[in-house]
Design a protein around this motif. Sequence first.
Motif, PDB file in Angstrom:
ATOM      1  N   UNK A  55       0.699  -1.023  -0.055  1.00 20.84           N
ATOM      2  CA  UNK A  55      -0.039   0.193   0.056  1.00 20.84           C
ATOM      3  C   UNK A  55       0.843   1.158   0.282  1.00 20.84           C
ATOM      4  N   UNK A  56       1.832   1.192   0.660  1.00 21.66           N
ATOM      5  CA  UNK A  56       2.779   2.065   0.714  1.00 21.66           C
ATOM      6  C   UNK A  56       3.636   2.524  -0.585  1.00 21.66           C
ATOM      7  N   UNK A  57       4.053   1.493  -1.195  1.00 19.78           N
ATOM      8  CA  UNK A  57       4.715   1.705  -2.430  1.00 19.78           C
ATOM      9  C   UNK A  57       3.507   2.175  -3.529  1.00 19.78           C
ATOM     10  N   UNK A  58       2.403   1.553  -3.333  1.00 19.27           N
ATOM     11  CA  UNK A  58       1.569   2.210  -4.589  1.00 19.27           C
ATOM     12  C   UNK A  58       1.132   3.748  -4.160  1.00 19.27           C
ATOM     13  N   UNK A  59       1.072   4.003  -2.731  1.00 19.63           N
ATOM     14  CA  UNK A  59       0.636   5.407  -2.386  1.00 19.63           C
ATOM     15  C   UNK A  59       1.695   6.390  -2.821  1.00 19.63           C
ATOM     16  N   UNK A  60       2.971   5.908  -2.850  1.00 19.49           N
ATOM     17  CA  UNK A  60       4.252   6.770  -3.296  1.00 19.49           C
ATOM     18  C   UNK A  60       3.840   6.866  -4.820  1.00 19.49           C
ATOM     19  N   UNK A  61       3.579   5.856  -5.478  1.00 21.24           N
ATOM     20  CA  UNK A  61       3.633   5.946  -6.989  1.00 21.24           C
ATOM     21  C   UNK A  61       2.358   6.870  -7.385  1.00 21.24           C
ATOM     22  N   UNK A  62       1.314   6.776  -6.467  1.00 20.31           N
ATOM     23  CA  UNK A  62       0.218   7.497  -7.017  1.00 20.31           C
ATOM     24  C   UNK A  62       0.405   9.071  -6.620  1.00 20.31           C
ATOM     25  N   UNK A  63       0.862   9.393  -5.349  1.00 17.04           N
ATOM     26  CA  UNK A  63       1.295  10.915  -5.277  1.00 17.04           C
ATOM     27  C   UNK A  63       2.479  11.342  -6.068  1.00 17.04           C
ATOM     28  N   UNK A  64       3.269  10.586  -6.668  1.00 17.72           N
ATOM     29  CA  UNK A  64       4.310  10.973  -7.610  1.00 17.72           C
ATOM     30  C   UNK A  64       3.428  11.480  -9.052  1.00 17.72           C
ATOM     31  N   UNK A  65       2.722  10.431  -9.271  1.00 18.36           N
ATOM     32  CA  UNK A  65       1.925  10.733 -10.516  1.00 18.36           C
ATOM     33  C   UNK A  65       0.979  11.912 -10.490  1.00 18.36           C
ATOM     34  N   UNK A  66       0.559  12.071  -9.268  1.00 18.67           N
ATOM     35  CA  UNK A  66      -0.226  13.232  -9.168  1.00 18.67           C
ATOM     36  C   UNK A  66       0.488  14.473  -9.359  1.00 18.67           C
ATOM     37  N   UNK A  67       1.632  14.443  -8.608  1.00 10.69           N
ATOM     38  CA  UNK A  67       2.583  15.666  -9.020  1.00 10.69           C
ATOM     39  C   UNK A  67       3.222  16.008 -10.383  1.00 10.69           C
ATOM     40  N   UNK A  68       3.120  14.800 -10.993  1.00  9.97           N
ATOM     41  CA  UNK A  68       3.499  14.910 -12.372  1.00  9.97           C
ATOM     42  C   UNK A  68       2.312  15.364 -13.273  1.00  9.97           C
ATOM     43  N   UNK A  69       1.180  15.573 -12.767  1.00  7.66           N
ATOM     44  CA  UNK A  69       0.277  16.134 -13.595  1.00  7.66           C
ATOM     45  C   UNK A  69      -1.079  15.049 -13.919  1.00  7.66           C
ATOM     46  N   UNK A  70      -1.188  13.826 -13.483  1.00 11.25           N
ATOM     47  CA  UNK A  70      -2.081  12.949 -13.659  1.00 11.25           C
ATOM     48  C   UNK A  70      -3.365  12.986 -12.813  1.00 11.25           C
ATOM     49  N   UNK A  71      -4.267  12.656 -13.279  1.00 13.57           N
ATOM     50  CA  UNK A  71      -5.608  12.575 -12.382  1.00 13.57           C
ATOM     51  C   UNK A  71      -5.223  11.054 -12.246  1.00 13.57           C
ATOM     52  N   UNK A  72      -5.309  10.897 -10.765  1.00 13.67           N
ATOM     53  CA  UNK A  72      -4.797   9.412 -10.427  1.00 13.67           C
ATOM     54  C   UNK A  72      -6.066   8.780  -9.570  1.00 13.67           C
ATOM     55  N   UNK A  73      -6.579   7.849 -10.107  1.00 16.96           N
ATOM     56  CA  UNK A  73      -7.558   7.107  -9.250  1.00 16.96           C
ATOM     57  C   UNK A  73      -6.702   6.285  -8.293  1.00 16.96           C
ATOM     58  N   UNK A  74      -7.054   6.360  -7.137  1.00 14.34           N
ATOM     59  CA  UNK A  74      -6.186   5.454  -6.174  1.00 14.34           C
ATOM     60  C   UNK A  74      -7.081   5.278  -4.920  1.00 14.34           C
ATOM     61  N   UNK A  75      -7.878   4.084  -5.196  1.00 16.52           N
ATOM     62  CA  UNK A  75      -9.215   3.708  -4.051  1.00 16.52           C
ATOM     63  C   UNK A  75      -8.581   2.398  -3.421  1.00 16.52           C
ATOM     64  N   UNK A  76      -9.506   2.538  -2.432  1.00 19.24           N
ATOM     65  CA  UNK A  76      -9.149   0.985  -1.655  1.00 19.24           C
ATOM     66  C   UNK A  76     -10.724   0.828  -0.833  1.00 19.24           C
ATOM     67  N   UNK A  77     -10.804  -0.430  -0.688  1.00 23.26           N
ATOM     68  CA  UNK A  77     -12.004  -1.207  -0.447  1.00 23.26           C
ATOM     69  C   UNK A  77     -11.553  -2.501   0.488  1.00 23.26           C
ATOM     70  N   UNK A  78     -12.735  -3.187   0.475  1.00 23.73           N
ATOM     71  CA  UNK A  78     -12.534  -4.493   1.408  1.00 23.73           C
ATOM     72  C   UNK A  78     -13.308  -5.852   0.756  1.00 23.73           C
ATOM     73  N   UNK A  79     -12.482  -6.762   0.680  1.00 22.50           N
ATOM     74  CA  UNK A  79     -12.933  -8.069  -0.043  1.00 22.50           C
ATOM     75  C   UNK A  79     -13.639  -8.805   1.315  1.00 22.50           C
ATOM     76  N   UNK A  80     -14.819  -8.472   1.551  1.00 20.41           N
ATOM     77  CA  UNK A  80     -15.491  -8.618   2.828  1.00 20.41           C
ATOM     78  C   UNK A  80     -16.397  -9.920   2.924  1.00 20.41           C
ATOM     79  N   UNK A  81     -16.650 -10.570   1.826  1.00 24.21           N
ATOM     80  CA  UNK A  81     -17.478 -12.075   1.927  1.00 24.21           C
ATOM     81  C   UNK A  81     -16.430 -13.067   2.298  1.00 24.21           C
ATOM     82  N   UNK A  82     -16.679 -14.152   2.711  1.00 22.60           N
ATOM     83  CA  UNK A  82     -15.564 -15.113   2.830  1.00 22.60           C
ATOM     84  C   UNK A  82     -15.749 -16.101   3.918  1.00 22.60           C
ATOM     85  N   UNK A  83     -15.047 -17.058   4.097  1.00 21.90           N
ATOM     86  CA  UNK A  83     -15.196 -18.152   5.042  1.00 21.90           C
ATOM     87  C   UNK A  83     -14.706 -17.819   6.181  1.00 21.90           C
TER      88      UNK A  83
END
Length: 910
Positions: A55-83
């Motif tokens: 998560x940290x690695x991708x967050x750094x990348x996302x923040x970096x891309x934002x600085x570079x002028x991209x519109x960055x979609x960086x979402x988070x959720x939960x895989x909540x069904x399961x055994x």
Amino acid sequence: MDYDFKKIEKKWQDRWAEEKTYKVKEDSSKPKFYVLDMFPYPSGAGLHVGHPLGYIASDIYARYKRLKGYEVLHPMGYDAFGLPAEQYAIQTGQHPEKTTSENVARYRRQLDRIGFSYDWDRSFRTCDPDYYKWTQWAFIKMFKSWYDPQLDKARPITELIEKFETVGYDDITPEIWAAADEKQRSDILMRYRIAYLGETSVNWCEGLGTVLANDEVKDGLSVRGGFPVEQRKMKQWQLRVSAYAGRLLDSLDKLDWTDSLKEMQRNWIGKSEGTEMVFDTVCGDTHKPITIFTTRADTVFGVTFMVLAPESDLVDELTTPEQREAVQEYVKESKKKTERERISETKTVSGVFTGSYGINPLTGEKIPIWVSQYVLAGYGTGAIMAVPAHDSRDYAFAKKFGLPIIPLIEGADVSEQSFDAKEGRMINSGFLNGMEVKEAIEAAKDYVEAHGLGHRKTNYRLRDAVFSRQRYWGEPFPIYYKDGIPVPLPESELPLELPAISSFKSVAGEAPLERAENWTYKGYPLETSTMPGFAGSSAYYLRYMDPHNSEELVSADANRYWRNVDLYVGGTEHATGHLIYSRFWNKFLFDMGYVCEDEPFRKLVNQGMIQGRSNFVYRIVGTNRFVSLGLKDKYETTEIHVDVNIVHNDRLDLDAFRAWRPEYKDAEFELEDGEYICGWAIEKMSKSMYNVVNPDDICDRYGADTLRLYEMFLGPVEQSKPWDTKGIDGVNRFLKKFWRLFYDRDRWLVTDAKASPAELKSLHKLIGKEQEDIENFSYNTTISAFMIAVGELSDLGCSSREVLEPLVVLLSPFAPHMAEELWHALGHEDSVVYASFPEYVAAYTVEDSVTYPVSFNGKTRFTVDLPRKATPAEVEAAVRALPQTAKYTEGLNVVKVIVVPGRMVNMVVK
RNA sequence: GCCCGGAUGGCGGAAUUGGUAGACGCGCUGGACUCAAAAUCCAGUAUCCCUUAAAGAUGUGCGGGUUCGAUUCCCGCUCUGGGCACCA
């Protein structure tokens, strides 16, 4: 003002949440970038320090891309069904919804502390009806579709029905179709639907009371829970993933994934090109042709027997009355065995003769037909031709039962073992004699096709995915049964919500939903299985593009803007599960025109696992006395795991240890140099080893920015490595040092002074390095570069805003809280997120000289400074023009001058 | 058994992909500041020979090879991590 990380981090986390700093929207004036983490299953244990690595690695990348002028979609959720939530519910009676919500809330609190730049407005859980509505929707679409091999894509089932009605298709003529009743038509269509109900051999797990997909079983045990798994024939919902095998394989080449991951998928898909060949058989007086699959058509001359899988339908038909009893016994025995038992028996050869014979189509010879477990019903045709000389399994079988072995390759010694290699010259093989094996394979295939004995065929190991689970905590199937015929619910009825049930206890063979009251639609019974864990995770990345759309999974506009995931970060453990299903699901939606990209994840990075580093203390046997590591050999001691949270740099906190557990209250210690040194070992991070490190504790002690920096500094993101807190002081020191460039206690140091060339050089080196490294995911070296730059600037006493302001921007992907604080202290109103990196890059003007070491025959003699841009010829000329040194003039004859641009000069002399 | 990776100081790891091996951090040693501690700063730290320094030699798992030059490329091993495993 000192660097008070607690205050700073709290302050900015609150502000970011309040101002929705990381909210994104489709902005067509900017290029898009989609950075996604594999969303977590919210377990009861909470996050440990290993989870945020990716998560940290991708967050750094996302923040970096934002600085570079991209519109960055960086979402988070939960895989909540399961055994696990359901297992917990069975034990405690608590509704899974309740534990899931609690766990999600806990995860959220933990994630928030680390300062991720997620757009939380887009978050959802797979167990939210608003979300699983679209999982059910996709299922209905799959039910209403078939795979057209001509067009090589999924099409509406109505097109197939039209074929049946008009020209016929496969073995269904218009007459047959017209004569079929509703039930028969349903059965026919089931053979083609992408989502279908079919009888198949499945992995049945008694311990979990449900069937499992192949990737949920490992070594004959369930991945979740480790219960034994056996093969059973059951009628289950399935997804026709196998139809996509070829495309799933081919488009791997286009993906920017690691080779090892692609290789895993290739193995899992398991393409093999061979021949399907018909062998005539004699059973008593009756003849029945059977089809086998082989990749070695060249070895037909060496076929000395045939083998059927015990589960094969042919077994019954080909067993003679004399052999019936023995065969039935064998078949019964193998059916009883669990997957695990069968695996463990792979080395013991077993089988039984059916009493009937096959006819070798090339030699006309009569060969016995056997039944054996080593032939699998689910692969090829469930029947093989056996060539003991050139297949090790056939060889073992032939040896055991005394069947003939005919070598077909010149020089192959088959007295001890088979010769499996596909090389050498053919012998004993009629028209193939003298050919090389590779040639012979092709020649034999041609022959077989030309003589109508069979045809070329590509087989895949990839099986259809079993899609039903006899469990509660999953998506209900939007299917009801009308007189036994499955019918999908109208889309307007979605979502079909999970009903309340009274008890979660599983009863053997009974799905929990059978106990739900009124589980019907218009009086018809609803399907009582639920969908498996991978259902909800197969298209979640699409939903983030347009999470609140109640009309569509994702609107065409949103989908066209975000397209697919540019960077996906997660573990390798999903190589053969989620990552196959997601690709399949996406390809289906692509075929049906719901999404515009054929592949969901363009680039994929696998973060390594963080292992635990356990600590030990050594108790002298029979006492409550503990000796330090270096002294333990003097006594007989027991090694005891000790909570790593009361150990710092392998030094035990004695008071904390005494307080840790009542039995250690009166512990005595034998110290080394006044300290108790603990032993250590690298193990899996787990509660029982007392080596779990909670990120919350690190945030308390050092702050989130230090945690982020440290996790990245530990080593390459892709690599597995142990969590070792030893080095964390280093990055913490770096942050403090960074802070001191701006503040000396209460004094604000930044001035409008012009930056010196040396200061600019430091900055520009860093800008260059950061850009290069982040693109390569090499964050540890970026941080090193940062440490060097800050050291240099600190030595230079740099106070110039011209340098320090860009420095803050560069820091912001790594340590967002501190960067934000300093950015505002520099007088900015807006978040540092809105700073623009290109502005600083434009000023990137490293314009320095290079020091060339000049060497004779590899030994450096002197150096020369030249501009970086100098061409090799200019360098050579400059070196030759230098005042000659003693060595240089001693009559040495320069044979060759090798100039490595920007690096060095080597003169070869005689 | 088959298929991928790895192997560099006391430790985590760098090395612009063939060009000064060991960046950066940890640890360790010594020093400064301090009544003292913490914090901070400075210096040293691959190995061998040596009181020290200079100079030298050795050195990227092992053995060969290509090259002016190899951690990097080639051949053959050893160890190790991971994946697949009756898939015909």
